[in-house]
Write a protein that holds these residues in place. Structure first.
Motif, PDB file in Angstrom:
ATOM      1  N   VAL A   1       9.820  10.461  -3.260  1.00 40.30           N
ATOM      2  CA  VAL A   1       9.540   9.119  -3.848  1.00 40.30           C
ATOM      3  C   VAL A   1      10.741   9.071  -4.998  1.00 40.30           C
ATOM      4  O   VAL A   1      11.276   7.813  -5.217  1.00 40.30           O
ATOM      5  N   ARG A   2      11.493  10.055  -5.496  1.00 44.39           N
ATOM      6  CA  ARG A   2      12.549  10.218  -6.325  1.00 44.39           C
ATOM      7  C   ARG A   2      13.697   9.334  -5.748  1.00 44.39           C
ATOM      8  O   ARG A   2      14.590   8.829  -6.424  1.00 44.39           O
TER       9      ARG A   2
ATOM     10  N   VAL B   1       1.117   5.960  -8.799  1.00 45.05           N
ATOM     11  CA  VAL B   1       1.102   6.687  -7.564  1.00 45.05           C
ATOM     12  C   VAL B   1       2.297   7.569  -7.224  1.00 45.05           C
ATOM     13  O   VAL B   1       2.154   8.768  -6.821  1.00 45.05           O
ATOM     14  N   ALA B   2       3.506   7.366  -7.633  1.00 51.49           N
ATOM     15  CA  ALA B   2       4.715   8.066  -7.573  1.00 51.49           C
ATOM     16  C   ALA B   2       4.571   9.458  -8.344  1.00 51.49           C
ATOM     17  O   ALA B   2       4.898  10.343  -7.911  1.00 51.49           O
TER      18      ALA B   2
ATOM     19  N   GLU C   1       0.965  -1.212  -0.075  1.00 54.91           N
ATOM     20  CA  GLU C   1      -0.021   0.020   0.014  1.00 54.91           C
ATOM     21  C   GLU C   1       0.918   1.272   0.053  1.00 54.91           C
ATOM     22  O   GLU C   1       1.846   1.094   0.470  1.00 54.91           O
ATOM     23  N   PRO C   2       0.486   2.240  -0.701  1.00 58.98           N
ATOM     24  CA  PRO C   2       1.378   3.455  -1.049  1.00 58.98           C
ATOM     25  C   PRO C   2       1.335   4.174   0.671  1.00 58.98           C
ATOM     26  O   PRO C   2       0.253   4.442   0.886  1.00 58.98           O
TER      27      PRO C   2
ATOM     28  N   ARG D   1      13.678   3.329  -9.005  1.00 62.28           N
ATOM     29  CA  ARG D   1      13.177   3.290 -10.599  1.00 62.28           C
ATOM     30  C   ARG D   1      11.852   3.606 -10.581  1.00 62.28           C
ATOM     31  O   ARG D   1      11.308   4.399 -11.465  1.00 62.28           O
ATOM     32  N   VAL D   2      11.120   3.040  -9.546  1.00 64.86           N
ATOM     33  CA  VAL D   2       9.455   3.305  -9.613  1.00 64.86           C
ATOM     34  C   VAL D   2       9.488   4.845  -9.388  1.00 64.86           C
ATOM     35  O   VAL D   2       8.462   5.410  -9.864  1.00 64.86           O
ATOM     36  N   GLY D   3      10.093   5.421  -8.532  1.00 63.75           N
ATOM     37  CA  GLY D   3      10.017   6.939  -8.356  1.00 63.75           C
ATOM     38  C   GLY D   3      10.482   7.616  -9.338  1.00 63.75           C
ATOM     39  O   GLY D   3      10.309   9.032  -9.239  1.00 63.75           O
TER      40      GLY D   3
END
Length: 364
Positions: free
Chosen positions: A167-168, A155-156, A145-146, A343-345
């Motif tokens: 988040v980055r 979400v990011a 969950e975020p 990577r996601v961020g």
């Protein structure tokens, strides 16, 4: 269409029939039962509990001998590790691995969790049961969950300002953040037992949890000067949170995510989203057997000492069925987690697109 979504059509249309997927787990379960790996191991758990008790007794003797000294911080770190090992034992009890009786397992899990570690059994059961049912499933698995960390790029992308900066860099910040995980687990437990949700043993848990979380710091401040007591508490919580987080994170983070609207068969749902950590017997102790995460997710009630013996059986079966079986070293798995989070961020990642899912798109 995502890779996993495309796989659903292959399940039902002329490819592998859904019944084949269901029977796969039944076939694997039969092999595990034939090997006798689901039998309880009472002697093992008796020895493990005795060693833990001796560890706490030795710790108390050392604590009293050291007295009001900054050397207590070394003992605080040791206590954090002892509590982690106790949490592992409570985890096994919660999964009904120790006793044949479910009631005895629940009692052991509650005493170890609420009284010794200070974690709510009700909170853990609610959270962990949902995770086991749907690991890495978006909007279903509570572990993805975020919150302070986000696990999907969509979400990011919505995070701006300081949250966007966070988040980055969330992968880089992940391990420092684990130093607060212990405190967060205590707070989450209190929120659960005092919340409106269903808690099976609420009337028992509230006094047990409050007694543990209040009397422990009071005792520290009674025996130690305020500065040392505060530092002791901070170090113990940091070591406990870090060791717990560093154990659980490598098991699923960076593995494929599953869309909310997709249902996978049990075997693939557990294997494709889990990662084992290599390292032998020393790693078994350090991670409480959770380094064999694939086997644990497939057979949650299997006693932790037999997970090692189940590994070659499960690995061979997955190879026969063409199901990817993932393993990594501990430091490699930590690196994967950090890179995945960063990577996601920072990029637009379709987490459902992965080599495993891509291969399963087409009927076989």
């Amino acid at each position: 269409m995502t890779a996993f979504t495309a796989m659903t059509s292959a399940d039902t249309a002329g490819g592998r029939p859904r019944q084949r997927f269901v029977s796969d787990y039944a076939d694997l379960s039969q092999r595990i039962r034939d090997a006798g790996l689901l039998r309880r191991r009472p002697l093992y758990y008796a020895i493990r509990a005795t060693l833990l008790a001796l560890g706490f007794a030795g710790w108390v003797v050392a604590f009293l001998a050291v007295g009001d000294s900054w050397w207590q911080l070394a003992l605080a770190a040791g206590l954090g590790l002892l509590l982690t090992q106790t949490a592992y034992l409570g985890h096994d009890a919660a999964h009904r691995q120790i006793f044949v009786s479910g009631r005895r397992n629940e009692l052991a899990a509650m005493l170890l969790g609420d009284v010794v570690v200070g974690l709510s059994h009700g909170w853990w059961m609610s959270k962990h049961s949902r995770h086991h049912a749907n690991p890495n499933k978006v909007d279903v698995d509570p572990d993805v969950e975020p919150a302070a960390l986000v696990w999907t790029s969509d979400v990011a992308a919505k995070r701006t300002g300081f949250a966007g900066w966070w988040v980055r860099h969330q992968g880089t910040l992940f391990f420092p953040l684990l130093l607060l995980a212990g405190l967060n687990m205590h707070v989450s437990g209190l929120r659960t037992v005092f919340g409106r949700g269903r808690v099976k043993f609420r009337a028992v848990e509230i006094p047990l949890l409050l007694a543990r979380l209040v009397l422990y710091p009071v005792a520290l401040f009674m025996f130690l000067s305020p500065g040392i007591a505060a530092a002791f508490l901070a170090v113990q919580l940091a070591v406990f949170g870090f060791s717990m987080g560093a154990t659980f994170a490598p098991n699923h983070k960076g593995m494929p995510m599953i869309p909310k609207d997709l249902t996978l068969d049990y075997l693939r749902r557990q294997v494709l989203t889990s990662r084992n950590v290599r390292g032998g017997r020393a790693m078994n102790v350090a991670m409480g057997g959770l380094n064999y995460q694939i086997e644990h997710h497939l057979f949650p009630s299997m006693p932790s000492p037999t997970l090692r013996a189940a590994r070659p059986i499960v690995r061979e079966f997955c190879a026969e069925r063409g199901v990817d079986y993932t393993e990594a070293g501990l430091f490699e798995s930590w690196r994967i987690v950090v890179q995945h989070l960063n990577r996601v961020g920072t990029t637009d990642v379709d987490l459902f697109e992965c080599p495993v899912a891509a291969r399963l798109r087409s009927p076989v």
